[in-house]
Design a protein around this motif. Sequence first.
Motif, PDB file in Angstrom:
ATOM      1  N   ALA A  75       0.734  -1.280  -0.034  1.00  0.00           N
ATOM      2  CA  ALA A  75       0.058   0.082  -0.063  1.00  0.00           C
ATOM      3  C   ALA A  75       0.857   1.153  -0.087  1.00  0.00           C
ATOM      4  O   ALA A  75       0.522   2.257  -0.569  1.00  0.00           O
ATOM      5  CB  ALA A  75      -0.855   0.017   1.263  1.00  0.00           C
ATOM      6  N   VAL A  76       1.995   1.290   0.671  1.00  0.00           N
ATOM      7  CA  VAL A  76       3.126   2.442   0.865  1.00  0.00           C
ATOM      8  C   VAL A  76       3.643   2.543  -0.679  1.00  0.00           C
ATOM      9  O   VAL A  76       3.424   3.837  -1.021  1.00  0.00           O
ATOM     10  CB  VAL A  76       3.970   2.185   1.904  1.00  0.00           C
ATOM     11  N   ILE A  77       3.798   1.743  -1.367  1.00  0.00           N
ATOM     12  CA  ILE A  77       4.428   1.896  -2.601  1.00  0.00           C
ATOM     13  C   ILE A  77       3.249   2.482  -3.691  1.00  0.00           C
ATOM     14  O   ILE A  77       3.681   3.384  -4.404  1.00  0.00           O
ATOM     15  CB  ILE A  77       4.998   0.375  -3.132  1.00  0.00           C
ATOM     16  N   ALA A  78       2.236   2.062  -3.367  1.00  0.00           N
ATOM     17  CA  ALA A  78       1.126   2.357  -4.176  1.00  0.00           C
ATOM     18  C   ALA A  78       0.799   3.936  -3.840  1.00  0.00           C
ATOM     19  O   ALA A  78       0.907   4.497  -5.033  1.00  0.00           O
ATOM     20  CB  ALA A  78      -0.056   1.672  -3.887  1.00  0.00           C
ATOM     21  N   ILE A  79       0.824   4.263  -2.600  1.00  0.00           N
ATOM     22  CA  ILE A  79       0.521   5.594  -2.608  1.00  0.00           C
ATOM     23  C   ILE A  79       1.881   6.547  -2.795  1.00  0.00           C
ATOM     24  O   ILE A  79       1.669   7.455  -3.418  1.00  0.00           O
ATOM     25  CB  ILE A  79       0.535   5.901  -0.769  1.00  0.00           C
ATOM     26  N   VAL A  80       2.999   6.080  -2.598  1.00  0.00           N
ATOM     27  CA  VAL A  80       4.094   6.908  -3.210  1.00  0.00           C
ATOM     28  C   VAL A  80       4.093   7.299  -4.419  1.00  0.00           C
ATOM     29  O   VAL A  80       4.265   8.367  -4.840  1.00  0.00           O
ATOM     30  CB  VAL A  80       5.527   6.206  -2.585  1.00  0.00           C
ATOM     31  N   LEU A  81       3.706   6.137  -5.303  1.00  0.00           N
ATOM     32  CA  LEU A  81       3.696   6.371  -6.621  1.00  0.00           C
ATOM     33  C   LEU A  81       2.496   7.071  -6.915  1.00  0.00           C
ATOM     34  O   LEU A  81       2.495   7.995  -8.009  1.00  0.00           O
ATOM     35  CB  LEU A  81       3.660   4.959  -7.381  1.00  0.00           C
ATOM     36  N   ALA A  82       1.434   6.757  -6.452  1.00  0.00           N
ATOM     37  CA  ALA A  82      -0.048   7.313  -7.153  1.00  0.00           C
ATOM     38  C   ALA A  82      -0.278   8.849  -6.724  1.00  0.00           C
ATOM     39  O   ALA A  82      -0.739   9.520  -7.459  1.00  0.00           O
ATOM     40  CB  ALA A  82      -1.044   6.520  -6.577  1.00  0.00           C
ATOM     41  N   VAL A  83       0.296   9.227  -5.545  1.00  0.00           N
ATOM     42  CA  VAL A  83      -0.172  10.479  -4.990  1.00  0.00           C
ATOM     43  C   VAL A  83       0.218  11.731  -5.660  1.00  0.00           C
ATOM     44  O   VAL A  83      -0.365  12.585  -6.462  1.00  0.00           O
ATOM     45  CB  VAL A  83       0.016  10.705  -3.542  1.00  0.00           C
ATOM     46  N   PRO A  84       1.500  11.676  -6.097  1.00  0.00           N
ATOM     47  CA  PRO A  84       2.320  12.613  -6.933  1.00  0.00           C
ATOM     48  C   PRO A  84       1.773  12.688  -8.403  1.00  0.00           C
ATOM     49  O   PRO A  84       1.419  13.873  -8.782  1.00  0.00           O
ATOM     50  CB  PRO A  84       3.934  12.328  -6.980  1.00  0.00           C
ATOM     51  N   MET A  85       1.596  11.416  -8.896  1.00  0.00           N
ATOM     52  CA  MET A  85       1.123  11.318 -10.280  1.00  0.00           C
ATOM     53  C   MET A  85      -0.602  11.804 -10.334  1.00  0.00           C
ATOM     54  O   MET A  85      -0.725  12.619 -11.165  1.00  0.00           O
ATOM     55  CB  MET A  85       1.073  10.025 -10.661  1.00  0.00           C
ATOM     56  N   ALA A  86      -1.342  11.859  -9.342  1.00  0.00           N
ATOM     57  CA  ALA A  86      -2.682  12.131  -9.161  1.00  0.00           C
ATOM     58  C   ALA A  86      -2.686  13.606  -9.184  1.00  0.00           C
ATOM     59  O   ALA A  86      -3.603  14.047  -9.778  1.00  0.00           O
ATOM     60  CB  ALA A  86      -3.385  11.354  -7.807  1.00  0.00           C
ATOM     61  N   VAL A  87      -1.874  14.190  -8.111  1.00  0.00           N
ATOM     62  CA  VAL A  87      -1.839  15.493  -8.062  1.00  0.00           C
ATOM     63  C   VAL A  87      -1.216  16.142  -9.432  1.00  0.00           C
ATOM     64  O   VAL A  87      -2.099  17.259  -9.688  1.00  0.00           O
ATOM     65  CB  VAL A  87      -0.868  15.862  -6.945  1.00  0.00           C
ATOM     66  N   ALA A  88      -0.374  15.449  -9.952  1.00  0.00           N
ATOM     67  CA  ALA A  88       0.001  16.296 -11.172  1.00  0.00           C
ATOM     68  C   ALA A  88      -1.227  16.092 -12.462  1.00  0.00           C
ATOM     69  O   ALA A  88      -1.162  17.182 -13.051  1.00  0.00           O
ATOM     70  CB  ALA A  88       1.134  15.446 -11.742  1.00  0.00           C
ATOM     71  N   VAL A  89      -1.975  14.899 -12.418  1.00  0.00           N
ATOM     72  CA  VAL A  89      -3.010  14.794 -13.358  1.00  0.00           C
ATOM     73  C   VAL A  89      -3.836  15.765 -13.186  1.00  0.00           C
ATOM     74  O   VAL A  89      -4.560  16.626 -13.903  1.00  0.00           O
ATOM     75  CB  VAL A  89      -3.633  13.523 -13.181  1.00  0.00           C
ATOM     76  N   ALA A  90      -4.309  15.999 -11.747  1.00  0.00           N
ATOM     77  CA  ALA A  90      -5.482  16.930 -11.348  1.00  0.00           C
ATOM     78  C   ALA A  90      -5.101  18.507 -11.867  1.00  0.00           C
ATOM     79  O   ALA A  90      -5.990  19.067 -12.231  1.00  0.00           O
ATOM     80  CB  ALA A  90      -5.615  16.675  -9.884  1.00  0.00           C
ATOM     81  N   LEU A  91      -3.694  18.608 -11.368  1.00  0.00           N
ATOM     82  CA  LEU A  91      -3.476  19.927 -11.860  1.00  0.00           C
ATOM     83  C   LEU A  91      -3.407  20.281 -13.294  1.00  0.00           C
ATOM     84  O   LEU A  91      -3.824  21.415 -13.844  1.00  0.00           O
ATOM     85  CB  LEU A  91      -2.102  20.285 -11.383  1.00  0.00           C
ATOM     86  N   PHE A  92      -2.879  19.318 -14.091  1.00  0.00           N
ATOM     87  CA  PHE A  92      -3.215  19.006 -15.548  1.00  0.00           C
ATOM     88  C   PHE A  92      -4.480  19.581 -15.962  1.00  0.00           C
ATOM     89  O   PHE A  92      -4.741  20.329 -16.930  1.00  0.00           O
ATOM     90  CB  PHE A  92      -2.631  18.148 -16.261  1.00  0.00           C
ATOM     91  N   ILE A  93      -5.423  18.840 -15.410  1.00  0.00           N
ATOM     92  CA  ILE A  93      -7.091  18.991 -15.924  1.00  0.00           C
ATOM     93  C   ILE A  93      -7.318  20.210 -15.251  1.00  0.00           C
ATOM     94  O   ILE A  93      -8.242  21.024 -16.228  1.00  0.00           O
ATOM     95  CB  ILE A  93      -7.845  17.974 -15.129  1.00  0.00           C
ATOM     96  N   THR A  94      -7.168  20.878 -14.253  1.00  0.00           N
ATOM     97  CA  THR A  94      -7.758  22.061 -13.761  1.00  0.00           C
ATOM     98  C   THR A  94      -7.058  23.122 -14.201  1.00  0.00           C
ATOM     99  O   THR A  94      -7.488  24.265 -14.227  1.00  0.00           O
ATOM    100  CB  THR A  94      -7.687  22.267 -12.159  1.00  0.00           C
TER     101      THR A  94
END
Lengths: 319, 315
Positions: free
Chosen positions: A87-106
């Motif tokens: 779960a920690v690996i998943a979070i470490v990989l997913a959160v920066p990516m998700a924030v970047a994608v969200a910023l790209f969209i908004t």
Amino acid sequence: MSTTPTTSTDAALTAGVPTPPRRPGDRIFSGAATAAGIGILVLLAGVAIFLLQEAWPAIKAAPEDIPGGTGLVDFIAPLAFGTVLGAVIAIVLAVPMAVAVALFITDYAPRRIANTLSYVIDLLAAVPSIVYGLWGIAVLGPAALGIQTWLADHLGFLPFFAGPVSTTGRTMLVVGVVLAVMILPIITAVTREVFARTPRIHREGALALGATRWEMIRMTVLPFGRSAVISASMLGLGRALGETMAVAIILSVSGVVTFNLISSTNPSTIAANIALDFPESSGLDVNALIASGLALFAITLVVNMAARAVITRNEDASR
Amino acid sequence: MAEPTERSQEYMDSTEKLDRGATAPTKEGPDVTDSVATSVDVQTVLPHEGRESVATVAKRIEITDLNLYYGSFHAVKSVNMTIQPNKVTALIGSSGCGKSTFLRSLNRMHELVPGGRVDGAVIIDGQDIYASNVDPVAVRRQVGMVFQSPNPFPTMSIYENVVAGLLLNSRKTKKPALDEIVERSLRGANLWNEVKDRLDRPGGGLSGGQQQRLCIARATAVEPEVLLMDEPCSALDPVATLAIEDLIQQLKANYTIVIVTHNMQQASRASDVTGFFNLEQSGTPGQLVELDTTETIFSNPANKATEDYVTGRFG
């Protein structure tokens, strides 16, 4: 002195005025809402009681009767370790990516691309986890073999990439990546919603000061969305902790505790272990598995409470 | 509509003579760019230097044939005007007549609106801010803006709010220098005495009027040449409004100020020059109908529409 108010209150009571009339609609709705609120608490308590009850025999049992033969803690610890690690690996990989994608969209994408992209990401959330598991085992595992070899060759001094590299690609790292892909949509969706609600007046205030777009984001959007990023991450973490099928079919397990993410000996996770072993278990083994489930319940509870605490603190700080 | 434009032109000419700087309007083109580039460099160094330099910063703005659009909607039509340095120019007119849009075109904020488009020239200190080689970020550093409702950054303290603009674009300013700028800017915004003991408290904890003065301090901390104010008092009570108006009078010593207001008394009290925007009917673009000294606009306007508006008889 106190007589006057007392008498007047008494008078009001005897006159029967105090309670205003209640409309039937009000009563029905408040009853339904209260029932739902109590219901969820009862349900949660029921689950906790069931887990405790069924785990109790395993907790009481002699160490040699537990699978593995060395006691319940030794049985659960590697599983809990594997659960948290993945779960920690998943979070470490997913959160920066998700924030970047969200910023790209908004903030960065042209409106039409942004709309399409957010739709596609929402669709990702609807893909069943077994499909992600199959994709992990059939596509990502073999494809990641080269990368994992590279990691072992170049970053082998880190305990995470010590190797030797698994030849099948069915490693903890691949599980972490698959889990990251699975939780990416939920984190992206939540953070995007909140980023988009950053007050325009704050965005413009930053830009009017001569901020570049990135500086504007750092000054206004990210602080505004910080608690949303945290709660979204915890939602994702909860899902990654409990994920069963994707982990069960990808990972080749050997019940060890190791930070080596790319070898062929990997710790299993609680949920995957229950799914794999439950059908063939009987007697005390079942109780031991349920005890591991209780441990998972406790882990997710702690994670959620920690997230809540962090969010509350941040909200206080931003006031 | 020919007459008012003519008058504005006339006014421009008369005020130009009064202008002490007597910098001839330079619209020649390419050769201007070099001299402007240097002046921008000077600006970026300024905040690190003493306060004496501030007085020379205010700049004249020349607007030629400016047209503003939202997508296909023509919002503001062919504005020609000169905004004098060290004067307060008020823009009045009914809602939707384009005065806020016009104001936002002076620091390139208009183009941030989806579909926002600008045609024409806005020349500040000889440089067309819409020239292709001009960075909008640099323009916004020179032209500060105060918004309709106070917008201090909610997660930042009072101190951090004031220095927010100074720390942008990877600038490094030493802490003592920052302290000095914070005190100077807050004093300049008549806020220092009220907040000096709680600079580390969130800016959002101040009253509305204090927040707006904090925003003015934030805008002036970067020492812009021009200060734009978009109805800065519309969210404030009369006492706070007066405080801001007093402040505007002090600020014009250092800045060129353009203020959009719906408040006639405010325009007549606080401004030296007033421009009246109007549209012929809804759906048509807004235009600058008349520009003159505030006294003339409010006592003896040349245009019937202006007279109707300032005396409260509309349409």
